[in-house]
Design a protein around this motif. Structure first.
Motif, PDB file in Angstrom:
ATOM      1  N   SER A 102      -6.375  27.026   5.137  1.00  0.00           N
ATOM      2  CA  SER A 102      -7.568  26.232   4.836  1.00  0.00           C
ATOM      3  C   SER A 102      -8.544  26.230   6.010  1.00  0.00           C
ATOM      4  O   SER A 102      -9.764  26.304   5.822  1.00  0.00           O
ATOM      5  CB  SER A 102      -7.168  24.795   4.496  1.00  0.00           C
ATOM      6  N   ILE A 103      -8.016  26.140   7.222  1.00  0.00           N
ATOM      7  CA  ILE A 103      -8.862  26.139   8.417  1.00  0.00           C
ATOM      8  C   ILE A 103      -9.572  27.481   8.573  1.00  0.00           C
ATOM      9  O   ILE A 103     -10.786  27.547   8.848  1.00  0.00           O
ATOM     10  CB  ILE A 103      -8.020  25.824   9.673  1.00  0.00           C
ATOM     11  N   VAL A 104      -8.828  28.566   8.381  1.00  0.00           N
ATOM     12  CA  VAL A 104      -9.416  29.902   8.489  1.00  0.00           C
ATOM     13  C   VAL A 104     -10.484  30.104   7.425  1.00  0.00           C
ATOM     14  O   VAL A 104     -11.600  30.583   7.712  1.00  0.00           O
ATOM     15  CB  VAL A 104      -8.320  30.987   8.351  1.00  0.00           C
ATOM     16  N   LEU A 105     -10.175  29.737   6.202  1.00  0.00           N
ATOM     17  CA  LEU A 105     -11.127  29.903   5.107  1.00  0.00           C
ATOM     18  C   LEU A 105     -12.357  29.021   5.317  1.00  0.00           C
ATOM     19  O   LEU A 105     -13.485  29.441   5.053  1.00  0.00           O
ATOM     20  CB  LEU A 105     -10.445  29.558   3.781  1.00  0.00           C
ATOM     21  N   ASP A 110     -18.047  28.404   6.597  1.00  0.00           N
ATOM     22  CA  ASP A 110     -19.006  27.683   7.433  1.00  0.00           C
ATOM     23  C   ASP A 110     -19.954  28.629   8.152  1.00  0.00           C
ATOM     24  O   ASP A 110     -21.140  28.333   8.339  1.00  0.00           O
ATOM     25  CB  ASP A 110     -18.239  26.828   8.447  1.00  0.00           C
ATOM     26  N   ASN A 111     -19.444  29.793   8.545  1.00  0.00           N
ATOM     27  CA  ASN A 111     -20.231  30.704   9.361  1.00  0.00           C
ATOM     28  C   ASN A 111     -20.902  31.841   8.594  1.00  0.00           C
ATOM     29  O   ASN A 111     -21.838  32.455   9.113  1.00  0.00           O
ATOM     30  CB  ASN A 111     -19.340  31.301  10.459  1.00  0.00           C
ATOM     31  N   TYR A 112     -20.447  32.112   7.387  1.00  0.00           N
ATOM     32  CA  TYR A 112     -20.975  33.276   6.679  1.00  0.00           C
ATOM     33  C   TYR A 112     -21.538  32.977   5.290  1.00  0.00           C
ATOM     34  O   TYR A 112     -21.929  33.906   4.581  1.00  0.00           O
ATOM     35  CB  TYR A 112     -19.877  34.347   6.567  1.00  0.00           C
ATOM     36  N   THR A 113     -21.575  31.709   4.892  1.00  0.00           N
ATOM     37  CA  THR A 113     -22.176  31.343   3.610  1.00  0.00           C
ATOM     38  C   THR A 113     -23.002  30.071   3.784  1.00  0.00           C
ATOM     39  O   THR A 113     -22.992  29.456   4.850  1.00  0.00           O
ATOM     40  CB  THR A 113     -21.106  31.091   2.517  1.00  0.00           C
ATOM     41  N   SER A 115     -22.369  27.442   2.033  1.00  0.00           N
ATOM     42  CA  SER A 115     -21.512  26.448   1.380  1.00  0.00           C
ATOM     43  C   SER A 115     -21.636  25.087   2.058  1.00  0.00           C
ATOM     44  O   SER A 115     -21.650  24.973   3.288  1.00  0.00           O
ATOM     45  CB  SER A 115     -20.052  26.910   1.431  1.00  0.00           C
ATOM     46  N   GLU A 116     -21.754  24.051   1.246  1.00  0.00           N
ATOM     47  CA  GLU A 116     -21.760  22.680   1.740  1.00  0.00           C
ATOM     48  C   GLU A 116     -20.317  22.204   1.906  1.00  0.00           C
ATOM     49  O   GLU A 116     -19.455  22.512   1.104  1.00  0.00           O
ATOM     50  CB  GLU A 116     -22.497  21.763   0.753  1.00  0.00           C
ATOM     51  N   ARG A 117     -20.062  21.431   2.979  1.00  0.00           N
ATOM     52  CA  ARG A 117     -18.741  20.849   3.254  1.00  0.00           C
ATOM     53  C   ARG A 117     -17.643  21.913   3.207  1.00  0.00           C
ATOM     54  O   ARG A 117     -16.671  21.795   2.452  1.00  0.00           O
ATOM     55  CB  ARG A 117     -18.441  19.738   2.250  1.00  0.00           C
ATOM     56  N   PRO A 118     -17.793  22.983   3.971  1.00  0.00           N
ATOM     57  CA  PRO A 118     -16.866  24.127   3.844  1.00  0.00           C
ATOM     58  C   PRO A 118     -15.407  23.803   4.130  1.00  0.00           C
ATOM     59  O   PRO A 118     -14.513  24.368   3.484  1.00  0.00           O
ATOM     60  CB  PRO A 118     -17.423  25.134   4.870  1.00  0.00           C
ATOM     61  N   TYR A 119     -15.137  22.926   5.103  1.00  0.00           N
ATOM     62  CA  TYR A 119     -13.737  22.665   5.447  1.00  0.00           C
ATOM     63  C   TYR A 119     -13.041  21.789   4.403  1.00  0.00           C
ATOM     64  O   TYR A 119     -11.866  22.007   4.074  1.00  0.00           O
ATOM     65  CB  TYR A 119     -13.645  22.032   6.840  1.00  0.00           C
ATOM     66  N   ILE A 120     -13.750  20.807   3.873  1.00  0.00           N
ATOM     67  CA  ILE A 120     -13.178  20.007   2.789  1.00  0.00           C
ATOM     68  C   ILE A 120     -12.973  20.892   1.562  1.00  0.00           C
ATOM     69  O   ILE A 120     -11.931  20.852   0.902  1.00  0.00           O
ATOM     70  CB  ILE A 120     -14.096  18.811   2.439  1.00  0.00           C
TER      71      ILE A 120
END
Length: 201
Positions: A102-105, A110-113, A115-120
């Protein structure tokens, strides 16, 4: 009423039917789950929650798998597929591996899209993959996973303006308690009649 709002309401209705039938161990739950997920793929893509959209594609595939598994693994002379348990060591492995993935994804999103709230989003996605598989296999502890996942989803969906989905997640969270108790009762019944499977990995 806007089209997306109407689709969200329809998806919520199908989602409610899915969960109610899932708790009752009715195989038709998978049909409503597939329909709900198909609509949700479009809606999540529209609000840039790409991992959640991809997750619902997986839900569609898992729906067909769940239907097939429940249809072909019934208790003899019964329409019910047996409830099983996972051994504790498998849960430990699952939690650690899914947490790291999950952390890697989340970092990638977070860095390449955009996407909002990428880690959640990434944690919900990865752990939901496992919880859905457990659900299809009728692993009792799936309800623990879904309780946490649904509770976290409430805030994420509200934040993205998916208010009906957020309300549905509240319903799902509460129903996890009832679902666990219902499946636990089935497991006790299986034990009493000598049809309780051994804990699996």
């Amino acid at each position: 009423m806007e089209l997306n709002t109407l689709l969200e309401i329809i998806s919520v209705i199908f989602g409610i039917l899915y969960l109610v039938l899932m708790v009752r161990e009715n195989i038709w739950c998978w049909i409503f789950g597939i329909l709900s997920s198909a609509i949700t793929v479009y809606l999540y893509t529209h609000v840039t929650l790409y991992l959640e959209a991809g997750l619902n594609v997986y839900y569609i595939i898992a729906g067909f798998y769940g239907w097939h598994y429940w249809l072909n693994h019934k208790i003899e002379d019964s329409s019910i597929t047996p409830v099983v348990n996972w051994k504790i060591n498998y849960h430990v492995i699952t939690l650690i591996s899914c947490g790291l993935l999950s952390i890697v994804l989340g970092y990638i999103m977070d860095n390449y899209t955009d996407s909002e709230r990428p880690y959640i989003d990434s944690h919900l996605t990865v752990f939901s993959f496992v919880a859905t598989y457990m659900e299809a296999k009728k692993v009792l502890s799936t309800w623990y996973y879904w309780f946490v996942l649904n509770a976290v989803s409430i805030g994420l969906q509200f934040d993205r303006g998916l208010y009906f989905f957020s309300a549905l997640s509240i319903f799902y969270t509460v129903m996890c308690i009832y679902g666990y108790r219902r499946w636990k009762k089935t497991m006790v019944t299986q034990s009493q009649i000598g049809e309780l499977p051994e804990p699996v990995r």
